[in-house]
Write a protein that holds these residues in place. Sequence first.
Motif: not given
Length: 126
Positions: A17-26
């Motif tokens: 979930x954190x990795x998905x959020x990080x990709x979206x923020x990027x």
Amino acid sequence: MQQLKQEIANMIEKIEHIEVSQRKLLGQDLGSCTNEELQELDDQLVRSLRSIRARKSQLFNEQIGQLKEKERLLLEENARLCIKCGQKPWQQSTQLKEAVNNCSQSCQSSDIETELFIGLPERRAA
């Protein structure tokens, strides 16, 4: 043992979930986002930028204060050395002081725009 496996599974899910959020923020993998999710990302980025700019401004103001204090100490030392050498201490004119103050005040309140290029130097000329 079963509890540890469940805990591991929960941790793996949180990491994903954190990795998905990080990709979206990027700005990656945005194709699957709804309008609401995109608006939420936009709001989060605006809040982050506001916080970053506030911290940057705070650091600049602290640095300005430190430099002004250093200037004051250097002027005092210069005056002491002039007196020690038997010379009249150098005095700034009132107009010069006002010009410096006006410049420092306008520099604090204005934003500076710069051209920033990220990439290889050989592509910069193209």
